[in-house]
Design an enzyme around this catalytic site. Structure first.
Site, PDB file in Angstrom:
ATOM      1  CB  SER A  38       1.484 -20.705   0.442  1.00  0.00           C
ATOM      2  OG  SER A  38       0.475 -20.293  -0.429  1.00  0.00           O
ATOM      3  NE  ARG A  56      -5.783 -17.217   4.095  1.00  0.00           N
ATOM      4  CZ  ARG A  56      -4.976 -16.274   3.653  1.00  0.00           C
ATOM      5  NH1 ARG A  56      -4.872 -15.143   4.296  1.00  0.00           N
ATOM      6  NH2 ARG A  56      -4.263 -16.470   2.574  1.00  0.00           N
ATOM      7  CB  ALA A 106      -0.936   0.001   1.209  1.00  0.00           C
ATOM      8  CG  LEU A 150      -0.739 -10.053  -1.933  1.00  0.00           C
ATOM      9  CD1 LEU A 150       0.061 -10.939  -2.872  1.00  0.00           C
ATOM     10  CD2 LEU A 150       0.205  -9.370  -0.965  1.00  0.00           C
ATOM     11  CG  HIS A 179      -2.962 -18.529   7.296  1.00  0.00           C
ATOM     12  ND1 HIS A 179      -2.842 -19.832   6.888  1.00  0.00           N
ATOM     13  CD2 HIS A 179      -2.984 -17.779   6.168  1.00  0.00           C
ATOM     14  CE1 HIS A 179      -2.779 -19.864   5.564  1.00  0.00           C
ATOM     15  NE2 HIS A 179      -2.858 -18.634   5.108  1.00  0.00           N
TER      16      HIS A 179
END
Lengths: 652, 251
Positions: free
Chosen positions: A290, A343, A45, A454, A272
């Site tokens: 991931s 998640r 950002a 993202l 997560h």
């Protein structure tokens, strides 16, 4: 009581952003040169905003605490970035990405913001490709996609397991270009320690600068500008152990909060599901594996309690358990989404199995993520090509080969959906103070979908803030550059030095880390994956004790006017304690379960999150009322006009 | 389960860039093998703080091998004994009981010491600013699929783009050269159609800046490639040289 104006434009959902852009005020090129903007943070950002604002011709001052903008923790994002390109012909569209994100956030996000996010998602991919981001491609030369949780289409663009790195390096390249062109000035190893507000001629307070500590010299430095943008990420490290980098902190957000910016939905933290389990009390951080692994890995625990006991005792190996004795609990409970549920759902399901005694690892606090089936189906080479670097990382840390034995994973704090409250223009409740990326609360509701962080960071920085900030700056063009000798700067610096001296002079017996660990334990045990009224009340009491320990027994070696890593950590910890309290108050107030916030009193008979839309369909905005005091709650009602609000269903 | 290991830590202490440094010897007892190297330093620091001493200063952040912040010379190797790993990805199980483990900062003219093990790598940012980008503004970009890129080319660009900018290449090089770093960015962008447009200008500008900042040149010792935590190939340096010569011939 204060009221909240989210400044959502009129019109149909799909027309709001177009209408806004058509009617907003702009700043002409000659005037842009006369306006200074401070951007704090150089992650996706911050870097994309600084680069874009610089390219427009504004004069930008960009700050980061690391030695280079490229180190910001966005770099560690592995899996990918979502966009509604529909290159795969799966039936994707802006409205479907919008819907998945709203539903994924458990109907606690603003419709207008989320729709805009989905709308600009495609331009992000175009931008990144133009910068030379080497996204994965198919043999025909076109861009490839993979699947992420919470979606039934494949819309995630990726660069191996290093998508965040490549996107950040793209933004960093663009930023470097603007430094070269003289539009951005970089201040590395500088930590923002206060935001300075100055009253204008009509008596309205506006953000006009910051104080930053030069981390090499220890000196407090003053910086003035026409607007201040905060892009400093999330506050996951409140829990001490998280997947965040060691330096990630919530301090900039807390400084804004103490100056009057609302802190929104602090209790919405994402846990997560696929992290490497905790191994000992000396551990400094948790490593994420991931989410993309859930494309091909299958999650299971033993069906029989005696097998679980044997695995915990080490008398059986996972490969000893036959398929029929394995409980693929996500596939069992959520047949439609299987291993790719969002998640929050996956984390809670893992906790449920472990609480019931079926967890593995010597602690009983882990589940298996098994690639045996993918290797049988695709061959080891294909699995290696897709996930090789992740498998290597896992083996280096755990000393186990995931091609031969299933990985062990457990949930860990990863991302914070809550953050500084912003309106549609990304401006906080303080005029001229903006917040972007993870630092704001705006787009993910109570749970963020994978590969959307993202997207949001870059959407804010490349395509939203560069427009909306002009609507604010357009009537500031007559305001001359500020002097940092103003009494407001003087007063802020005096207060900051007093704060630092207070900490330096405690001279107790405890290191910063030892107190931070104590805070982390309180947060994980009482404000963690499952929360109750009782646990949260306990947390608030225990946090008071942590605060007391901090102010009475902290030890910081060295001097404040010098490089001093322990002082840096102490200042951040002081803010983490405040954030921990905010999280506990917010979680206690929100008597429902939604997304990452699970109140055990509020669940369906099947153990799913039970929302109470009649009472809690609002953004909880917290207003500062003094150190250690209970903050004031202000509600921004969420009016769902375009989406039918329903119970999230990933079963069928 | 990993066993515990005891060893002697010899760690570089230096107050500032101009001050004289020295090794401090610290015995480390019963360190669990599954402790990461940086967690071991955290534990040592905790003990130093408890004794009223100043902790060892070192750069670190993500602790998962991607931010490029950690930068230790361990037993003479940048990022220590493992191949393809950063300092933060080294675990104590790689060492043996009774070892002497020497820890130093990057030793390179381009990276002056700030304190102890922390160095100033601002030079790499400056090299990037000289030309490590594609000159595009935000917005007004054609569709991402407008130009197909052959998969092998995209993969090769990705191999080069994996560089984390840690500085191990220059620290490993006897000439103190930053050629591997420069070549990785030049290669990534020169391979892709989007970056090809200004490839010549980029190669010249980045190399000129590297020279100006006092980094040495490449004599093909390949130490950089051997020590690179991301296994960036020196074939990138060959590509950089080709780009540079072509650019010079065109001048």
């Amino acid at each position: 009581m204060a009221t909240i104006d989210s400044k959502i434009p009129e019109g149909a959902l799909a027309e709001k952003w177009t209408n806004y852009k058509a009617h907003q005020k702009l700043v002409n090129p000659a005037n842009k040169r006369r306006l200074d903007i401070i951007v704090v943070g150089t992650g996706l950002a911050g870097a994309s905003a600084a680069a874009s604002l610089g390219a427009l011709g504004f004069k930008v001052l960009n700050f980061c605490i690391q030695d280079s903008p490229r180190r910001a923790h966005s770099i560690a994002a592995q899996g990918g970035i979502n966009a509604a390109k529909n290159y795969q012909n799966y039936g994707d569209s802006v409205s479907r990405l919008f819907y998945d994100t709203i539903k994924g956030g458990d109907y606690r996000a603003r419709e207008a913001n989320v729709y805009r996010l989905a709308e600009v998602s495609n331009a992000i991919i175009d931008q990144c490709v133009a910068q030379g981001v080497p996204f994965a491609r198919e043999y025909g030369g076109l861009l490839d996609n993979r699947s992420f949780g919470g979606a039934q289409v494949s819309r995630t663009f990726y660069a191996r397991g290093q998508t965040g790195q490549q996107l950040l390096l793209g933004a960093y390249s663009a930023l470097s270009r603007e430094v070269q062109r003289g539009n951005v000035k970089l201040y590395t190893r500088h930590e923002m320690l206060d935001v300075v507000l100055v009253k204008d001629s009509e008596g309205v307070e506006r953000a006009r600068g910051i104080l930053a500590r030069n981390l090499v010299t220890g000196k407090i430095e003053r910086f003035a500008a026409h607007a201040v943008v905060i892009g400093t990420g999330g506050y996951g490290n409140t829990y001490f152990l998280s997947t965040n980098a060691m330096g990630c902190n919530g301090s900039a957000a807390m400084q804004c909060y103490r100056k009057g910016a609302y802190f929104a939905n602090p209790c919405f933290a994402q846990i997560h599901p696929t992290c490497i389990p905790v191994h000992g009390d000396k551990q400094s951080k948790l490593t994420l594996m991931s989410e993309s692994l859930r494309n091909d890995g299958r999650i299971w625990v033993p069906k029989k309690i005696e097998d679980a006991k044997a695995l915990q005792a080490g008398t059986k190996k996972p490969t000893d358990i036959p398929d029929e004795d394995r409980d693929f609990y996500l596939e069992r409970r959520y047949p439609a989404f299987g291993n790719l549920v969002p998640r929050d759902v996956a984390s809670r399901a893992a906790k449920e199995r472990c609480d019931a005694g079926f967890g593995v690892n010597n602690t009983g606090l882990a589940v298996f993520l098994d690639f045996k089936y993918a290797i049988e189906r695709l061959g080891e080479d294909v699995v290696r090509a897709r996930y090789g670097n992740l498998f290597d990382m896992y083996e280096e840390i755990t000393d186990e080969n995931p091609y031969k034995t299933p990985m062990m994973i457990f949930p860990a704090i990863h991302y914070t959906m809550g953050g500084i409250w912003v309106d549609y223009e990304l401006m906080t409740s303080i005029k001229g103070l903006f917040a972007i990326g993870e630092a704001n609360f705006s787009d993910h509701g109570a749970n963020r979908l994978g590969a959307s962080a993202l997207m949001q960071g870059l959407a804010d920085g490349y395509f939203v803030l560069p427009y909306t900030i002009q609507n604010y700056l357009s009537d500031q063009i007559q305001v001359p550059r500020f002097s940092t000798d103003l009494p407001e700067f003087e007063a802020a610096e005096k207060a900051l030095k007093a704060r630092i001296n207070k900490l330096m002079s405690i001279k107790g017996n405890r290191s910063v880390d030892s107190i931070h660990k104590e805070l982390g334990h309180v947060m994980w045990d009482f404000v963690g994956m499952g929360r109750t009224k009782e646990s949260l009340t306990t947390a608030i009491a225990k946090l008071k004790e942590v605060r007391k320990t901090f102010y009475s027994d902290l030890r910081i070696p060295g001097s404040a006017d010098d490089l001093n890593v322990e002082l840096e950590k102490a200042l951040r910890l002081e803010d983490f304690i405040g954030i921990g309290e905010l999280m506990a108050y917010d979680a206690l107030n929100r008597e429902e379960s939604c997304g990452g916030h699970f109140r055990e009193e509020h669940q369906t008979p099947e153990g799913e999150a039970l929302r109470h839309d009649d009472k809690f369909s609002y953004v909880a905005c917290w207003k500062y009322t003094g150190e250690g005091n209970e903050p004031e709650l202000i509600k921004e009602d969420l009016n769902y006009q375009f989406t039918k609000v329903q119970t999230r269903n990933y079963k069928n | 389960m990993d066993k515990n290991i005891s060893f002697t830590l010899k760690v570089w202490r230096q107050r500032g860039p101009k001050e004289k440094g020295h090794f401090q010897t610290i015995p480390v007892k019963d360190m669990p093998g599954d402790t990461s190297f940086l967690e071991m330093l955290d534990i040592v620091n905790e003990e130093l703080i408890n004794k009223g001493e100043e902790p060892i200063v070192f750069d670190h952040d993500c602790r998962e091998g991607i931010c490029g912040m950690c930068s230790l010379y361990i037993n003479g190797h940048p990022h220590g004994p493992a191949t393809g790993a950063t300092t933060c990805q080294i675990y104590i199980r790689r060492f043996n009981d009774g070892d002497v483990v020497t820890v130093e900062p990057w030793r390179s003219a381009g990276f002056p010491v700030i304190r102890d093990l922390m160095v100033d790598r601002g030079a790499y940012d400056k090299i990037m600013q000289a030309g490590g980008y594609v000159s595009v503004n935000t917005g007004g970009i054609p569709d991402a699929n407008a130009i197909p890129i052959p998969k092998p080319i995209a993969d090769e660009a990705m191999d080069a783009a994996a560089c984390i900018g840690c500085g191990a290449c220059a620290a490993a090089c006897k000439n103190g050269s930053a050629m591997l770093f420069v070549s990785a960015k030049v290669s990534q962008l020169a391979l892709l159609p989007q970056g090809k447009v200004e490839a010549a200008r980029r190669a010249k500008a980045m190399l000129a800046k590297m020279d100006e900042l006092g980094f040495g040149n490449c004599t093909n010792t390949r130490a950089c490639e051997a020590e690179c935590p991301k296994c960036i190939s020196i074939s990138n340096i060959a590509r950089l040289n080709r780009e540079f010569i072509a650019a010079k011939l065109a001048d």
